[in-house]
Design a protein around this motif. Structure first.
Motif, PDB file in Angstrom:
ATOM      1  N   VAL A 167       7.483   3.934  10.318  1.00 18.54           N
ATOM      2  CA  VAL A 167       6.086   4.344  10.231  1.00 18.54           C
ATOM      3  C   VAL A 167       5.821   5.408  11.290  1.00 18.54           C
ATOM      4  O   VAL A 167       6.605   5.599  12.223  1.00 18.54           O
TER       5      VAL A 167
ATOM      6  N   GLU B   7       5.445   8.130   7.628  1.00 15.09           N
ATOM      7  CA  GLU B   7       4.358   7.631   6.781  1.00 15.09           C
ATOM      8  C   GLU B   7       4.731   6.237   6.306  1.00 15.09           C
ATOM      9  O   GLU B   7       5.896   5.977   5.998  1.00 15.09           O
ATOM     10  N   PRO B   8       3.754   5.326   6.245  1.00 14.35           N
ATOM     11  CA  PRO B   8       2.348   5.475   6.633  1.00 14.35           C
ATOM     12  C   PRO B   8       2.197   5.573   8.144  1.00 14.35           C
ATOM     13  O   PRO B   8       3.162   5.369   8.883  1.00 14.35           O
ATOM     14  N   THR B   9       0.986   5.874   8.597  1.00 14.21           N
ATOM     15  CA  THR B   9       0.737   6.132  10.007  1.00 14.21           C
ATOM     16  C   THR B   9      -0.329   5.192  10.562  1.00 14.21           C
ATOM     17  O   THR B   9      -1.326   4.909   9.899  1.00 14.21           O
ATOM     18  N   ALA B  10      -0.089   4.730  11.771  1.00 15.30           N
ATOM     19  CA  ALA B  10      -1.092   3.978  12.536  1.00 15.30           C
ATOM     20  C   ALA B  10      -1.600   4.858  13.669  1.00 15.30           C
ATOM     21  O   ALA B  10      -0.960   5.847  14.041  1.00 15.30           O
TER      22      ALA B  10
ATOM     23  N   GLY C 243      -5.553   2.292  10.999  1.00 16.90           N
ATOM     24  CA  GLY C 243      -4.716   3.002  10.037  1.00 16.90           C
ATOM     25  C   GLY C 243      -4.214   2.113   8.924  1.00 16.90           C
ATOM     26  O   GLY C 243      -4.783   1.049   8.640  1.00 16.90           O
ATOM     27  N   ASP C 244      -3.140   2.537   8.273  1.00 15.73           N
ATOM     28  CA  ASP C 244      -2.552   1.806   7.165  1.00 15.73           C
ATOM     29  C   ASP C 244      -2.140   0.402   7.616  1.00 15.73           C
ATOM     30  O   ASP C 244      -1.504   0.251   8.671  1.00 15.73           O
TER      31      ASP C 244
ATOM     32  N   ALA D  82       1.488  -0.014   8.597  1.00 16.14           N
ATOM     33  CA  ALA D  82       1.817   0.675   9.845  1.00 16.14           C
ATOM     34  C   ALA D  82       1.244  -0.077  11.040  1.00 16.14           C
ATOM     35  O   ALA D  82       1.904  -0.195  12.083  1.00 16.14           O
TER      36      ALA D  82
END
Length: 213
Positions: A150, A169-172, A198-199, A202
């Motif tokens: 991530v 991706e995904p990103t926090a 975020g996601d 993540a």
């Protein structure tokens, strides 16, 4: 009159806290007490043979652990006085060392003692926050190197300033004051006052990762 460098201010405030709390107070670095932390800091600056073992594994690490324990058996007041006297001539007096690794070291360890003894987050002066943010942004990828699969962004709370610690991706996103972000990146996740957004996948990966050296 010259301004006192921030690493020196953190050093002095930490030494004052050592004196106030004594040698047996807790730190965030369980099972270390204030005595153990003072010994660690003295060894880091004064024992050039063993100090590499603070970051290197194996035989070097065992040497550092043995010598730190030996220092901790000594007089606590003497350890604090040696630490208070400042860095010895040489590496730890170089400007960039004081601004970057030394400021990080003393800020984080100051908070290790403060937070373990019921002290909450500080309201730092703007110039200190600016210096800490500069350090957060300087090499976050190293402290976040164990995060896998991530991405991670760091955001300075109350501003639009962001830096990417890990691509992916995904990103926090970690959002907080610079000092709190630094604590999180140095592995003090439970104590750091930050928002993890975020996601969901993540965010979960970030929460499960061991950050720090």
């Amino acid at each position: 009159m010259a301004e006192v460098p921030f690493d020196a201010l953190e050093r002095q405030q930490l030494c004052e806290l050592f004196v106030e709390l004594g040698p047996d107070a807790p730190t965030l670095l369980e099972p270390w007490s204030t005595r153990d932390l003072a010994a660690h800091l003295v060894l880091r600056e004064h024992d050039y043979l063993a100090a590499p073992g603070l970051v290197l594994p194996g035989r070097w690490h065992r040497l550092a652990a043995t010598r730190t324990a030996k220092l901790a058996e000594g007089d606590f007041a003497s350890l604090v006085n040696q630490l208070r006297s400042g860095p010895p001539p040489g590496f730890f007096r170089i400007g960039w060392v004081r601004r970057f690794p030394n400021l990080n070291e003393f800020f984080v360890h100051h908070e290790d003692v403060r937070r373990a003894n019921g002290r909450g987050p500080r309201s730092n002066v703007p110039d200190l926050d600016a210096a800490l943010w500069h350090n957060v942004a300087r090499a976050p990828w190293f402290l976040a190197r164990r995060l896998r699969g991530v991405g991670l962004e760091l955001e300075r709370a109350g501003t639009n300033e962001r830096v990417r610690a890990r691509r992916g991706e995904p990103t926090a996103r970690l959002v907080g004051p610079p000092g709190e972000l630094l604590l999180y990146l140095f592995g003090r996740q439970a104590a750091a006052q930050v928002e993890v957004a975020g996601d969901p996948a993540a965010v979960a990966a970030v929460r499960e990762t061991s950050f720090g050296m």
